[in-house]
Design a protein around this motif. Structure first.
Motif, PDB file in Angstrom:
ATOM      1  N   GLU A   1      51.016  38.675  51.429  1.00  0.00           N
ATOM      2  CA  GLU A   1      49.756  39.078  50.792  1.00  0.00           C
ATOM      3  C   GLU A   1      49.464  40.560  51.019  1.00  0.00           C
ATOM      4  O   GLU A   1      48.950  41.246  50.140  1.00  0.00           O
ATOM      5  CB  GLU A   1      48.600  38.221  51.323  1.00  0.00           C
ATOM      6  CG  GLU A   1      47.287  38.504  50.644  1.00  0.00           C
ATOM      7  CD  GLU A   1      46.144  37.636  51.147  1.00  0.00           C
ATOM      8  OE1 GLU A   1      45.023  37.863  50.668  1.00  0.00           O
ATOM      9  OE2 GLU A   1      46.356  36.755  51.999  1.00  0.00           O
ATOM     10  N   ARG A   2      49.842  41.069  52.203  1.00  0.00           N
ATOM     11  CA  ARG A   2      49.545  42.459  52.565  1.00  0.00           C
ATOM     12  C   ARG A   2      50.279  43.479  51.697  1.00  0.00           C
ATOM     13  O   ARG A   2      49.932  44.658  51.679  1.00  0.00           O
ATOM     14  CB  ARG A   2      49.893  42.697  54.042  1.00  0.00           C
ATOM     15  CG  ARG A   2      51.373  42.559  54.343  1.00  0.00           C
ATOM     16  CD  ARG A   2      51.676  42.705  55.842  1.00  0.00           C
ATOM     17  NE  ARG A   2      52.859  41.984  56.228  1.00  0.00           N
ATOM     18  CZ  ARG A   2      54.104  42.321  55.900  1.00  0.00           C
ATOM     19  NH1 ARG A   2      54.341  43.380  55.177  1.00  0.00           N
ATOM     20  NH2 ARG A   2      55.134  41.594  56.295  1.00  0.00           N
TER      21      ARG A   2
ATOM     22  N   HIS B   1      48.130  45.836  46.468  1.00  0.00           N
ATOM     23  CA  HIS B   1      46.737  46.263  46.334  1.00  0.00           C
ATOM     24  C   HIS B   1      46.142  45.765  45.027  1.00  0.00           C
ATOM     25  O   HIS B   1      44.935  45.654  44.900  1.00  0.00           O
ATOM     26  CB  HIS B   1      46.645  47.782  46.420  1.00  0.00           C
ATOM     27  CG  HIS B   1      47.124  48.292  47.728  1.00  0.00           C
ATOM     28  ND1 HIS B   1      48.417  48.704  47.944  1.00  0.00           N
ATOM     29  CD2 HIS B   1      46.485  48.396  48.914  1.00  0.00           C
ATOM     30  CE1 HIS B   1      48.552  49.059  49.213  1.00  0.00           C
ATOM     31  NE2 HIS B   1      47.397  48.881  49.824  1.00  0.00           N
TER      32      HIS B   1
ATOM     33  N   LEU C   1      46.415  33.749  41.757  1.00  0.00           N
ATOM     34  CA  LEU C   1      45.055  33.522  42.278  1.00  0.00           C
ATOM     35  C   LEU C   1      45.086  32.783  43.611  1.00  0.00           C
ATOM     36  O   LEU C   1      44.239  33.016  44.483  1.00  0.00           O
ATOM     37  CB  LEU C   1      44.215  32.746  41.260  1.00  0.00           C
ATOM     38  CG  LEU C   1      43.817  33.515  40.003  1.00  0.00           C
ATOM     39  CD1 LEU C   1      43.190  32.578  38.980  1.00  0.00           C
ATOM     40  CD2 LEU C   1      42.873  34.669  40.338  1.00  0.00           C
TER      41      LEU C   1
ATOM     42  N   SER D   1      47.545  33.079  45.773  1.00  0.00           N
ATOM     43  CA  SER D   1      48.269  33.899  46.747  1.00  0.00           C
ATOM     44  C   SER D   1      47.522  35.155  47.189  1.00  0.00           C
ATOM     45  O   SER D   1      47.815  35.706  48.247  1.00  0.00           O
ATOM     46  CB  SER D   1      49.620  34.318  46.164  1.00  0.00           C
ATOM     47  OG  SER D   1      50.412  33.189  45.868  1.00  0.00           O
ATOM     48  N   TYR D   2      46.599  35.634  46.361  1.00  0.00           N
ATOM     49  CA  TYR D   2      45.909  36.897  46.627  1.00  0.00           C
ATOM     50  C   TYR D   2      44.407  36.735  46.418  1.00  0.00           C
ATOM     51  O   TYR D   2      43.978  35.802  45.754  1.00  0.00           O
ATOM     52  CB  TYR D   2      46.450  38.006  45.701  1.00  0.00           C
ATOM     53  CG  TYR D   2      47.922  38.206  45.893  1.00  0.00           C
ATOM     54  CD1 TYR D   2      48.418  38.921  46.981  1.00  0.00           C
ATOM     55  CD2 TYR D   2      48.833  37.630  45.021  1.00  0.00           C
ATOM     56  CE1 TYR D   2      49.769  39.054  47.190  1.00  0.00           C
ATOM     57  CE2 TYR D   2      50.193  37.758  45.225  1.00  0.00           C
ATOM     58  CZ  TYR D   2      50.659  38.473  46.310  1.00  0.00           C
ATOM     59  OH  TYR D   2      51.997  38.590  46.520  1.00  0.00           O
ATOM     60  N   LYS D   3      43.656  37.706  46.925  1.00  0.00           N
ATOM     61  CA  LYS D   3      42.213  37.694  46.691  1.00  0.00           C
ATOM     62  C   LYS D   3      41.966  37.786  45.190  1.00  0.00           C
ATOM     63  O   LYS D   3      42.578  38.595  44.501  1.00  0.00           O
ATOM     64  CB  LYS D   3      41.551  38.865  47.402  1.00  0.00           C
ATOM     65  CG  LYS D   3      41.590  38.753  48.905  1.00  0.00           C
ATOM     66  CD  LYS D   3      40.941  39.962  49.549  1.00  0.00           C
ATOM     67  CE  LYS D   3      41.086  39.868  51.060  1.00  0.00           C
ATOM     68  NZ  LYS D   3      41.332  41.173  51.673  1.00  0.00           N
ATOM     69  N   GLU D   4      41.046  36.971  44.713  1.00  0.00           N
ATOM     70  CA  GLU D   4      40.766  36.886  43.278  1.00  0.00           C
ATOM     71  C   GLU D   4      40.440  38.244  42.662  1.00  0.00           C
ATOM     72  O   GLU D   4      40.839  38.527  41.527  1.00  0.00           O
ATOM     73  CB  GLU D   4      39.610  35.906  43.055  1.00  0.00           C
ATOM     74  CG  GLU D   4      39.424  35.512  41.615  1.00  0.00           C
ATOM     75  CD  GLU D   4      38.371  34.429  41.438  1.00  0.00           C
ATOM     76  OE1 GLU D   4      37.852  34.338  40.313  1.00  0.00           O
ATOM     77  OE2 GLU D   4      38.070  33.693  42.396  1.00  0.00           O
ATOM     78  N   GLU D   5      39.758  39.111  43.414  1.00  0.00           N
ATOM     79  CA  GLU D   5      39.334  40.392  42.833  1.00  0.00           C
ATOM     80  C   GLU D   5      40.487  41.366  42.568  1.00  0.00           C
ATOM     81  O   GLU D   5      40.302  42.349  41.857  1.00  0.00           O
ATOM     82  CB  GLU D   5      38.254  41.070  43.685  1.00  0.00           C
ATOM     83  CG  GLU D   5      38.673  41.422  45.094  1.00  0.00           C
ATOM     84  CD  GLU D   5      38.342  40.347  46.130  1.00  0.00           C
ATOM     85  OE1 GLU D   5      38.362  40.664  47.326  1.00  0.00           O
ATOM     86  OE2 GLU D   5      38.075  39.183  45.752  1.00  0.00           O
ATOM     87  N   ILE D   6      41.672  41.114  43.134  1.00  0.00           N
ATOM     88  CA  ILE D   6      42.792  42.022  42.851  1.00  0.00           C
ATOM     89  C   ILE D   6      43.731  41.471  41.772  1.00  0.00           C
ATOM     90  O   ILE D   6      44.675  42.139  41.373  1.00  0.00           O
ATOM     91  CB  ILE D   6      43.595  42.409  44.122  1.00  0.00           C
ATOM     92  CG1 ILE D   6      44.455  41.255  44.630  1.00  0.00           C
ATOM     93  CG2 ILE D   6      42.669  42.960  45.210  1.00  0.00           C
ATOM     94  CD1 ILE D   6      45.535  41.672  45.601  1.00  0.00           C
TER      95      ILE D   6
END
Length: 169
Positions: free
Chosen positions: A83-84, A87, A130, A132-137
């Motif tokens: 995840e890191r 961006h 969605l 795997s990562y924060k929704e906003e990115i």
């Protein structure tokens, strides 16, 4: 900074990724090419007539580049990437009839063709992003016609420019 370009085969990730790299100066990495060059496979799938990606070896291979940043990564899915790493994540979406023709032109066998179109219909890779990562990115972009490509390049370049401004001292 790192950007992920995701989507079903045939949605235009490679065309977009190469053009973005050329205009932004970021490094473009096509995971399929990386796997082919490094033989990062874990067998062969006869049913789909393609090699099986060794996800752990791909992550190991990419780790240094990703920690340096300035990378655009192009691949179908993302659930095995840390995840890191990213961006921002862009998932390309193509109308089923257009996608069908693109994959047919690539010579996909019937099962592979139908399964990829179904994957697109059910937005499997968008849902995976969605999860795997924060929704906003995570952002979904249309990829049906040449104008979409230019619009997507413009939108992503603006995002990159803003990110650089926000993160420079």
């Amino acid at each position: 900074m790192a950007v992920a370009l995701l989507g079903t085969p045939g949605v235009g990730k490679t065309t977009l990724g190469k053009e973005l790299a050329s205009r932004s100066g970021l490094k473009y990495v096509n995971v399929g090419d990386l796997a082919r060059e490094g033989q990062l496979y874990d067998g062969y799938d006869e049913e789909y007539d393609c090699p099986i990606l060794d996800e752990d070896r791909v992550v190991d291979e990419l780790e240094n580049q990703m920690s340096e940043g300035g990378v655009i990564v192009d691949y179908h899915g993302c659930d095995f990437f840390p995840e890191r790493w990213f961006h921002i994540v862009f998932v390309l979406k193509t109308d089923n009839s257009i996608l069908y023709k693109r994959l047919e032109n690539r010579g996909y066998n019937e099962k592979k063709l139908k399964d990829n179109v179904q994957c697109e219909i059910f937005q499997v890779l968008h849902e995976e992003a969605l999860a795997s990562y924060k929704e906003e990115i995570v952002h979904q972009l249309p990829s049906n016609k040449p104008e979409d490509l230019e619009d997507n390049i413009t939108q992503i370049l603006k995002w990159i420019e803003q990110w650089v401004k926000d993160h420079s001292s």
